[in-house]
Design a protein around this motif. Structure first.
Motif, PDB file in Angstrom:
ATOM      1  N   LYS A  28      16.771  90.283 -41.164  1.00  0.00           N
ATOM      2  CA  LYS A  28      15.451  89.971 -40.615  1.00  0.00           C
ATOM      3  C   LYS A  28      15.524  89.882 -39.088  1.00  0.00           C
ATOM      4  N   TYR A  29      16.567  89.229 -38.597  1.00  0.00           N
ATOM      5  CA  TYR A  29      16.716  89.068 -37.151  1.00  0.00           C
ATOM      6  C   TYR A  29      16.972  90.403 -36.459  1.00  0.00           C
ATOM      7  N   TYR A  30      17.884  91.231 -37.006  1.00  0.00           N
ATOM      8  CA  TYR A  30      18.146  92.486 -36.297  1.00  0.00           C
ATOM      9  C   TYR A  30      16.938  93.415 -36.356  1.00  0.00           C
ATOM     10  N   GLY A  37      12.573  97.485 -29.641  1.00  0.00           N
ATOM     11  CA  GLY A  37      13.225  98.561 -28.914  1.00  0.00           C
ATOM     12  C   GLY A  37      14.711  98.389 -28.643  1.00  0.00           C
ATOM     13  N   TYR A  38      15.325  97.326 -29.145  1.00  0.00           N
ATOM     14  CA  TYR A  38      16.758  97.101 -28.944  1.00  0.00           C
ATOM     15  C   TYR A  38      17.520  98.000 -29.909  1.00  0.00           C
ATOM     16  N   TRP A  74      11.441  85.893 -29.493  1.00  0.00           N
ATOM     17  CA  TRP A  74      12.348  87.029 -29.362  1.00  0.00           C
ATOM     18  C   TRP A  74      12.069  87.846 -28.109  1.00  0.00           C
ATOM     19  N   LYS A  75      10.848  87.805 -27.596  1.00  0.00           N
ATOM     20  CA  LYS A  75      10.531  88.596 -26.404  1.00  0.00           C
ATOM     21  C   LYS A  75      11.281  88.100 -25.172  1.00  0.00           C
TER      22      LYS A  75
END
Length: 79
Positions: A28-30, A37-38, A74-75
């Motif tokens: 979920k995190y990745y 865009g990572y 997360w941003k």
């Protein structure tokens, strides 16, 4: 004298263990990072590989997630 630097990578299960979450939570995190865009490294079979820098990024994500009153936390991690 030559100094060689070898970087080790973890797969999703190793990432989950390193950050103290379940494999599904690590996924979920990745996915949150990828949606922003990572790009994570992948091997020839397309499996995700996480460097120590990536693992540190996830640890920071968890710290931010646990701070009260943070929205869209997360941003802050993705330039």
């Amino acid at each position: 004298m030559t100094i060689m630097y070898i970087e080790f990578y973890e797969k999703v299960d190793g990432l989950a263990k390193a950050i103290g979450v379940t494999t599904s939570t690590a996924k979920k995190y990745y996915l949150l990072f990828e949606e922003q865009g990572y790009n994570f490294k992948r091997n020839q079979q397309g499996q995700l590989l996480f460097s120590q820098d990536d693992i540190d990024l996830f640890k920071e994500l968890i710290v931010l997630k646990n701070e009260k009153g943070k929205q869209k936390w997360w941003k802050r991690l993705i330039p």
